[in-house]
Design an enzyme around this catalytic site. Structure first.
Site, PDB file in Angstrom:
ATOM      1  N   HIS A 115       0.929  -1.227   0.105  1.00 16.82           N
ATOM      2  CA  HIS A 115      -0.163  -0.035  -0.037  1.00 16.82           C
ATOM      3  C   HIS A 115       0.798   1.123   0.154  1.00 16.82           C
ATOM      4  O   HIS A 115       0.704   1.932  -0.877  1.00 16.82           O
ATOM      5  CB  HIS A 115      -1.089  -0.013   1.048  1.00 16.82           C
ATOM      6  CG  HIS A 115      -1.807  -1.153   1.267  1.00 16.82           C
ATOM      7  ND1 HIS A 115      -2.613  -1.593   0.172  1.00 16.82           N
ATOM      8  CD2 HIS A 115      -1.984  -2.152   2.199  1.00 16.82           C
ATOM      9  CE1 HIS A 115      -3.160  -2.759   0.704  1.00 16.82           C
ATOM     10  NE2 HIS A 115      -2.934  -3.014   1.987  1.00 16.82           N
ATOM     11  N   ASP A 171      -4.483  -8.422  -3.482  1.00 19.99           N
ATOM     12  CA  ASP A 171      -4.987  -8.109  -2.141  1.00 19.99           C
ATOM     13  C   ASP A 171      -6.155  -9.001  -1.640  1.00 19.99           C
ATOM     14  O   ASP A 171      -6.166 -10.195  -1.343  1.00 19.99           O
ATOM     15  CB  ASP A 171      -4.940  -6.651  -1.723  1.00 19.99           C
ATOM     16  CG  ASP A 171      -5.161  -6.401  -0.431  1.00 19.99           C
ATOM     17  OD1 ASP A 171      -5.033  -7.215   0.365  1.00 19.99           O
ATOM     18  OD2 ASP A 171      -5.074  -5.227   0.141  1.00 19.99           O
TER      19      ASP A 171
END
Ligand code: NGQ
Ligand code: ZN
Length: 448
Positions: free
Chosen positions: A268, A319
């Site tokens: 991220h 993810d």
């Protein structure tokens, strides 16, 4: 020895015509552009290398789109996490394996030939380890084997509920290890993948919320050659909590107190100051961008233009697996910048293709993040290859890098996928899709 012949192929030197590729032992033996096919060559139109999916939590595929209904209070990342924690408690090893095998097959269908599985679901629902501490790692390895995808297994160290060594909640019980337990798990993970060709094992302190400074350092030391992955700076609240607890923002903390380099991937890295952006880019670490999930969870906007402008390395990950799609991840990185700056082709070099810029970045960064060594259509690299369906209307006028733009932005479709020289996808469909899909449905049935 397999021989493939492509009318057009993306080589490290750029697009080439009439390319013959020979494959031996899963690797590319020779690449000959500008040649003639030989009798028996398997002929295709448009080829490029398979990509790495550097960040997956495979089990979350099973709850895809089940958290899209508004709750009684305002929904955010943290309320989604509670839904995800409830789902975690419902899964047994057979279900986890079935979900993972199906998710991995979908990854192959979308152009990913390797997955980095950020594996933190270790124990039984009450937190007791399975008789075999690496039971669920073995299930991930079995799922990789069933699908044929390349695996970089990233066993996760998770010890605390938040910064300041806050106690974990009972809902996190399946994730927890102390350092000794983690070392034993890591050994079990190495055994779990020993039957797979070309698998890599790294380590992953889950986040600075879940691992204290000394633990992050100790876990990293268990993988002296990397890869080392950690979630960082995904949520504004996480940045504020980190500052309150340590005086530093998460990425600052990793740069100043841990020391990160090319072995590291920061998943991220959404919330960066200008200084953090520059320093992360200069560190040689990879930013693991998962923009479909980051959009879904309302994380925030990664400063992609500034970071790429500073020479930062990045890769892409699916993810939460709410949608498994390499082109959607690539596209979202650019589209989010277009919305932010009200501009177009934000990430492309002057005169260059946006799709090519994103593809090249994700290919190199993904390979670095997952410890894959040489990638690309070149001698010595693994034979991880993708072709497009040549007749797709979006390709009618596409040439050169425009072929990648048509795939990423305009819905051109994948035809074949080879992983380590084995053809696993044809006509866009995984060769074992019916069986893997049936097993997936059956695994989810008890949860209906
Ligand atoms: C995870 N997922 O580990 O699955 C996390 C949620 C957390 C994302 N951050 C849990 N997207 O970060 O605490
Ligand atoms: Zn994650």
């Amino acid at each position: 020895m397999t021989a493939l012949f492509f009318t057009r192929a993306l080589l490290p030197t750029g697009w080439a015509h009439d390319v013959r590729v020979t494959i031996a032992d899963g690797r590319i033996a020779a690449v000959t552009p500008g040649t003639q096919p030989e009798p028996g060559d398997d002929r295709h139109a448009i080829a490029f290398p398979g990509l790495a999916n550097l960040h997956s939590h495979a089990f979350q595929r099973g709850m895809a789109a089940l958290a899209e209904t508004a709750g009684p209070n305002d929904d955010d990342f943290w309320s989604w996490r509670e839904t995800m924690y409830r789902f975690v408690l419902t899964l047994d090893p057979d279900q986890i394996e079935a979900i993972a095998a199906y998710a991995f097959a979908e990854m192959l269908e979308s152009g990913f030939t390797t997955v980095g599985e950020f594996h933190y679901l270790h124990h039984q629902p009450d937190g007791a380890p399975y008789a075999n501490r690496a039971e669920l790692a073995e299930r991930i390895a079995a799922a990789a084997s069933a699908s044929g995808i390349g695996l970089t297994l990233l066993p996760v160290f998770y010890a605390h509920g938040n910064f300041g060594d806050a106690p974990p909640s009972p809902r996190q019980a399946r994730f927890l290890n102390d350092l000794d337990g983690f070392a034993a798990l890591l050994d079990g993970c190495r055994r779990a993948v020993s039957g797979l060709d070309t698998a890599v094992v790294g380590v992953a302190p889950h986040s600075l919320r879940a691992a204290a400074q000394a633990e992050v350092a100790a876990v990293a030391a268990l993988a002296p050659d990397g890869p080392i992955h950690i979630h960082a700076a995904e949520q504004v609240r996480e940045v504020a909590d980190c500052e309150a607890a340590t005086g530093l923002r998460p990425v600052e903390f990793l740069l100043d107190r841990i020391g990160i380099d090319a072995r590291w991937t920061l998943i991220h890295a959404t919330h960066l100051t200008a200084g953090e952006t520059r320093r992360l880019a200069a560190s040689g670490a990879v930013a693991g961008l998962c923009p479909v999930t980051e959009s879904n969870l309302g994380d925030g906007i990664f400063p992609a233009a500034d970071y790429l402008g500073a020479g930062g390395r990045f890769g892409i990950g699916t993810d939460s697996n709410i949608l498994i799609s390499a082109p959607d991840e690539l596209k979202a990185i650019e589209y989010i910048q277009r919305l932010k700056y009200r501009a177009r082709n934000v990430l492309a070099p002057k005169g260059g293709s946006t799709g090519r810029r994103l593809f090249d970045g994700a290919l190199a960064g993904g390979a670095q993040a997952l410890g894959l060594g040489a990638v690309g259509i070149a001698p010595g690299a693994r034979a991880d290859l993708v072709t497009l369906q040549a007749g797709h209307p979006s390709l009618a006028l596409a040439q050169g890098d425009g072929l990648l733009d048509a795939w990423i932005f305009a819905g051109a479709r994948i035809d074949r996928v080879w992983r380590a020289g084995r053809q696993l996808v044809a006509g866009g469909v995984h060769r074992d899709r019916p069986a893997l899909e049936a097993r997936y449905r059956k695994a989810l049935q008890p949860l209906a």
